[in-house]
Design an enzyme around this catalytic site. Structure first.
Site, short mmCIF file in Angstrom:
data_model
loop_
_atom_site.label_atom_id
_atom_site.label_comp_id
_atom_site.label_asym_id
_atom_site.label_seq_id
_atom_site.Cartn_x
_atom_site.Cartn_y
_atom_site.Cartn_z
N ASP A 298 0.88 -1.18 0.00
CA ASP A 298 0.00 0.00 0.00
C ASP A 298 0.91 1.23 0.00
O ASP A 298 2.14 1.12 -0.12
CB ASP A 298 -1.00 -0.03 1.17
CG ASP A 298 -0.37 0.26 2.53
OD1 ASP A 298 0.88 0.33 2.61
OD2 ASP A 298 -1.11 0.40 3.51
N CYS B 105 3.29 -3.03 4.03
CA CYS B 105 2.48 -1.86 4.36
C CYS B 105 3.26 -1.07 5.40
O CYS B 105 4.46 -1.28 5.56
CB CYS B 105 1.06 -2.24 4.80
SG CYS B 105 0.91 -3.25 6.28
N THR C 258 3.08 -1.07 8.76
CA THR C 258 3.52 -1.91 9.88
C THR C 258 3.71 -3.37 9.50
O THR C 258 4.32 -4.13 10.25
CB THR C 258 2.45 -1.89 11.00
OG1 THR C 258 1.22 -2.37 10.43
CG2 THR C 258 2.25 -0.48 11.55
N HIS D 298 7.17 -30.53 11.61
CA HIS D 298 6.60 -29.22 11.27
C HIS D 298 5.56 -29.32 10.16
O HIS D 298 4.64 -28.50 10.09
CB HIS D 298 7.71 -28.24 10.90
CG HIS D 298 8.69 -28.04 12.01
ND1 HIS D 298 8.35 -27.43 13.19
CD2 HIS D 298 9.98 -28.44 12.15
CE1 HIS D 298 9.39 -27.43 14.01
NE2 HIS D 298 10.39 -28.04 13.40
C1 RB5 Z 1 -1.70 2.99 6.38
O1 RB5 Z 1 -1.64 4.25 6.99
C2 RB5 Z 1 -1.41 1.91 7.40
O2 RB5 Z 1 -2.51 1.75 8.25
C3 RB5 Z 1 -1.07 0.61 6.69
O3 RB5 Z 1 0.01 0.80 5.86
C4 RB5 Z 1 -0.71 -0.56 7.58
O4 RB5 Z 1 0.26 -0.22 8.50
C5 RB5 Z 1 -1.84 -1.30 8.16
O5 RB5 Z 1 -1.69 -2.29 8.88
#
Ligand code: RB5
Length: 143
Positions: free
Chosen positions: A8, A65, A67, A133
Site C-alpha cells: 500500500d 504496508c 507496519t 513441522h
Molecule cells: C496505512 O496508513 C497503514 O494503516 C497501513 O500501511 C498498515 O500499517 C496497516 O496495517
C-alpha cells in the site's frame, strides 16, 4: 521462483527497493502495485497477491504496508496462504524453516532497508525443514 509483490502507500518505497533486490537475485517478479504514495486500502493489494499464491500461479508473495500488520491479517484469510510478519533475521529464517511461509509481510515504518534486505534474502534462501513441522502446518486447516 515466481514472486508476486504488493504494497500500500505506507509500503510503496520499500516495495520498490525489494522488487529490485528480488529481481537482482534472479527471480521472476510480478509487481501488482501500488505504484505511488497515493492512499490505497491494503486488503485490496493483499488480495491481488494472495489470489495468485492461493491458486499456485506464483510460488511466493511479498506484501509491505506501514507496519506489516494489516497485510499479514488480510493475507492469512486465504486457505493456502501462510503469511509471516517478519521484522528481523530470526523470524525470517524460522518462518521458512518451521512454518513454510509462502507470503512474507514487512512494515516499511518499522524496519530499515538493511534489515529488509537481510529478511528478504534469508526468506528466499531458507528451506522448510518438514518432519514434525509438516504435521503442524497441516493442522492450520482445522483452525
Ligand atoms: C496505512 O496508513 C497503514 O494503516 C497501513 O500501511 C498498515 O500499517 C496497516 O496495517
Amino acid at each position: 521462483m515466481k514472486i508476486a509483490i504488493g504494497a500500500d502507500h505506507g509500503g510503496f518505497h520499500l516495495k520498490e527497493i525489494v522488487r529490485a533486490l528480488v529481481d537482482e537475485l534472479g527471480h521472476e517478479v510480478q509487481d501488482l502495485g501500488c505504484y505511488s504514495t497515493v492512499s490505497v486500502d491494503y486488503p485490496d493489494l493483499a488480495r491481488l497477491v494472495c489470489e495468485k499464491v492461493d491458486a499456485g500461479s506464483v510460488d511466493r508473495g511479498i506484501l509491505i504496508c506501514g507496519t506489516g500488520l494489516g497485510m499479514s491479517m488480510a493475507a492469512n484469510r486465504y486457505a493456502h496462504v501462510r503469511a509471516a510478519l517478519c521484522h528481523d533475521h530470526y523470524t525470517a529464517h524460522m518462518s521458512r524453516e518451521h512454518n513454510n511461509a509462502n507470503v512474507l509481510c514487512m512494515g516499511e515504518r518499522v524496519i530499515g532497508q538493511g534489515v529488509a534486505d537481510d529478511i528478504v534474502q534469508t526468506w528466499l534462501a531458507v528451506e522448510f525443514s518438514g518432519g514434525r513441522h509438516l504435521g503442524r502446518i497441516e493442522l492450520y486447516s482445522k483452525c
